[in-house]
Scaffold this active site. Structure first.
Site, mmCIF file in Angstrom:
data_model
loop_
_atom_site.group_PDB
_atom_site.id
_atom_site.type_symbol
_atom_site.label_atom_id
_atom_site.label_comp_id
_atom_site.label_asym_id
_atom_site.label_seq_id
_atom_site.Cartn_x
_atom_site.Cartn_y
_atom_site.Cartn_z
ATOM 1 N N GLY A 1 0.831 -1.189 0.000
ATOM 2 C CA GLY A 1 0.000 0.000 0.000
ATOM 3 C C GLY A 1 0.872 1.246 0.000
ATOM 4 O O GLY A 1 2.030 1.217 0.440
ATOM 5 N N CYS A 2 0.337 2.348 -0.485
ATOM 6 C CA CYS A 2 1.146 3.569 -0.600
ATOM 7 C C CYS A 2 1.565 4.111 0.766
ATOM 8 O O CYS A 2 2.748 4.370 1.002
ATOM 9 C CB CYS A 2 0.400 4.626 -1.417
ATOM 10 S SG CYS A 2 -1.268 5.003 -0.837
ATOM 11 N N HIS A 3 0.612 4.269 1.679
ATOM 12 C CA HIS A 3 0.964 4.774 3.011
ATOM 13 C C HIS A 3 1.907 3.797 3.718
ATOM 14 O O HIS A 3 2.852 4.208 4.395
ATOM 15 C CB HIS A 3 -0.287 4.981 3.860
ATOM 16 C CG HIS A 3 -1.207 6.046 3.359
ATOM 17 N ND1 HIS A 3 -0.868 7.380 3.353
ATOM 18 C CD2 HIS A 3 -2.470 5.967 2.857
ATOM 19 C CE1 HIS A 3 -1.880 8.086 2.860
ATOM 20 N NE2 HIS A 3 -2.859 7.248 2.550
ATOM 21 N N THR B 1 4.058 1.858 2.375
ATOM 22 C CA THR B 1 5.395 1.998 1.793
ATOM 23 C C THR B 1 6.193 3.073 2.508
ATOM 24 O O THR B 1 7.354 2.877 2.891
ATOM 25 C CB THR B 1 5.289 2.326 0.291
ATOM 26 O OG1 THR B 1 4.743 1.204 -0.397
ATOM 27 C CG2 THR B 1 6.647 2.657 -0.299
#
Length: 313
Positions: A116-118, A120
């Site tokens: 997931g972006c967050h 990461t």
């Protein structure tokens, strides 16, 4: 030798389109394209899923689980961009630089879950410090993460780009204020934390970009390092990585900008602070290293290509 066949299931979504942009001009793969009028036809999708050497799943969680069940070809390898398999047994977490041996695990796996972006941003700073024995696993972590609106998909993009949009969208918007964001399970499990962090994402009026920040009290860290020490540890940990870099200590200036790495597939970590406190910030593109760029990097590793092929540095 024939080119490996690659299929993007869900190419029409934001992540799928970004993956397609990175792969569309490549001559070292054969990109399988389903007819537009059959992209929701289960039997037709099944044919493509089983014909491919590697499949990207750019789908909602339930649809991603269904897609996996449709794959009967034991040679088809999968990169799932959804949340569905990030903490699932038998799936490798697709963050090559994060932990010792992770790149090799990705290389030889048939099932890779894209981060997931967050998660990461959070994991890029927290996981190494735990791995190095500096950050205790029971540390009471807090994190906030500024993000562009493209991560919300087509509906949110349309909301922010509507000519008559709500004026409130001009201002930053904390969300998931119930402290139960869907990235928390992977943040906790991959880092090896005893407890999930207090995590607050903040939506901004920018298309893409991300800045994820963790703040530490140094006296609670093992060995009581100062901010410079923490910087040096992370700089050594990521030494020689092409897509993750640690900026020089004290050289960031008075401001960090959420969109600084928009359009790039790399990630930069800035460490600042004092003897008593440390500030860790990961800056990257939520659609790049936070999603589609990471997915293509994982494909490159799995298929034996140059790791940065098709990526923007």
């Amino acid at each position: 030798m024939s080119k490996p066949k690659v299929y993007i299931d869900g190419k029409e979504g934001t992540t799928g389109l970004q993956i397609y942009e990175r792969l569309g001009g490549r001559e070292d793969i054969e990109l399988l394209l389903i007819d537009e009028d059959k992209r929701k036809d289960t039997e037709e999708r099944k044919k493509f899923l089983n014909a491919a050497d590697l499949v990207f799943l750019c789908l909602p969680d339930a649809a991603a689980v269904e897609a996996v069940s449709l794959i009967e070809n034991p040679k088809t390898r999968i990169i799932d961009a959804s949340t569905a398999h990030r903490t699932a047994e038998g799936w490798v977490y697709g963050f090559a630089e994060l932990l010792p041996g992770q790149r090799q695990r990705i290389k030889f796996s048939s099932r890779v879950a894209n981060p997931g972006c967050h998660a990461t941003g959070f994991l890029s700073t927290v996981a190494p410090l735990i791995e190095l024995g500096v950050l205790p696993r029971d540390y009471p972590l807090s994190c906030y993460s500024l993000t562009g609106y493209s991560g919300g998909g087509k509906k949110m993009i349309a909301e922010y780009e509507a000519p008559d949009r709500d004026p409130l969208l001009d201002s930053p918007a904390p969300y998931a204020i119930g402290l139960c964001h869907k990235h928390l399970p992977e943040m906790r499990q991959v880092a090896g934390l005893d407890f999930p962090p207090n995590f607050l994402p903040v939506l901004g009026d920018i298309y893409k970009g991300m800045a994820t920040t963790v703040m530490l009290q140094n006296h609670l860290l093992n060995g009581t390092p100062n901010a410079q020490d923490v910087h040096d540890l992370l700089a050594g940990y990521y030494q020689d990585q092409k897509l993750v870099q640690v900026t020089p200590f004290g050289g960031a200036g008075p401001r960090l900008y959420t969109s600084q790495l928009a359009g790039k597939d790399s990630l930069e970590i800035t460490v600042s602070g004092t003897q008593e406190q440390t500030l860790l910030t990961a800056q990257f593109d939520n659609l790049g290293k936070g999603a589609s760029g990471a997915a293509v990097q994982n494909m490159n590793i799995m298929m034996g290509f140059e790791e940065t092929a098709g990526l923007s540095l």
